[in-house]
Enzyme design. Structure first.
Site: not given
Length: 258
Positions: A28, A30, A78, A81, A147, A205
């Site tokens: 991932d 971010d 995760g 948006r 994202s 995360d």
């Protein structure tokens, strides 16, 4: 992207034993590769707190400000948006039209983009060390993110060339991939690397992300807990992580070159 040839001898020396049984790694973006999760969380807080102030829920308890640790991890981390905005606002008892949810998400997007363009965002040094160690061993690497900023983030952080494949939010939308906790984003990344999920590791995360890794049947799901608060590591384990680290530099064997 060109990958360096494998060194002779033990093809997995320099990386922790837990990674020696996999043939590829999907990470991932971010909060795993780039230090951007805290910027996303701050942008969400500004957008959500403004909305709650202007449209307070009937229950006074649900008017409390957005928590950048607990609410972020539970509702938006995760996720796409729009999914994240809808999940959080619903949790506060707000039944809103889709257009209103889009407006809140767009406000967050504006705030995040302004911060990204003004100051940029760095990659975590421990992650970069691990990526370089994996590259020396010719391990196929992919970045996967809900994202649409993932490519720009990786480029600005100077690490895009360490990856063989990238599946970002724009690609997910183009392919019609459902968001996490569904595993489709990670499965597409593994497919582009040419390695089956049951021989691939996922590094995440987010609670939704580690759950996606488990649902996808990945060989190894590594949770990254960068929070200072208690309980986050346990939650990552409960949602599907096989193990949890605080920094990806922990996955490099002591004495390995960096």
């Amino acid at each position: 992207m060109n990958r360096p040839p494998a060194r002779p001898g033990n093809s997995r020396d320099g990386i922790a034993p837990v990674l020696r049984g996999v043939r590829a790694v999907v990470l991932d973006t971010d909060g795993v590769i780039t230090d951007s999760a805290r910027v996303h969380a701050a942008a969400w807080k500004t957008a959500f707190d403004a909305f709650l102030r202007d449209h307070p829920p009937e229950d006074p308890h649900q008017r409390r400000p957005f928590d950048t640790r607990d609410d972020y991890l539970k509702y938006v981390d995760g996720r796409s948006r729009l999914d994240g905005a809808a999940a959080f606002l619903t949790s506060r008892g707000l039944d809103l039209p889709a257009g209103t949810v889009r407006d809140v998400a767009a406000d967050k997007e504006r705030l995040f983009t302004e911060r990204l363009r003004e100051k940029g965002i760095d990659a975590y040094p421990g992650t970069v060390r691990l990526l370089r160690a994996l590259r020396r061993e010719a391990m196929p690497l992919a970045a996967a993110s809900a994202s649409r900023h993932a490519r720009e983030l990786l480029t600005r952080a100077g690490v895009l060339d360490l990856f063989d494949a990238l599946v970002d939010g724009g690609e997910a939308a183009r392919l019609g991939l459902p968001g996490k906790p569904q595993p489709d984003l990670f499965l597409e990344a593994a497919r582009r690397l040419g390695v089956p999920a049951d021989r691939t590791a996922v590094v995440e995360d987010a609670l939704a992300g580690v759950e996606a890794g488990r649902r996808g049947g990945f060989a190894l799901v590594i949770g990254v807990d960068r929070t200072a608060g208690p309980g986050t590591g346990d939650r990552l384990l409960r949602h599907g992580a096989h193990l949890v680290v605080h920094d990806l530099g922990e996955l490099i064997e002591a004495g390995a070159p960096t």
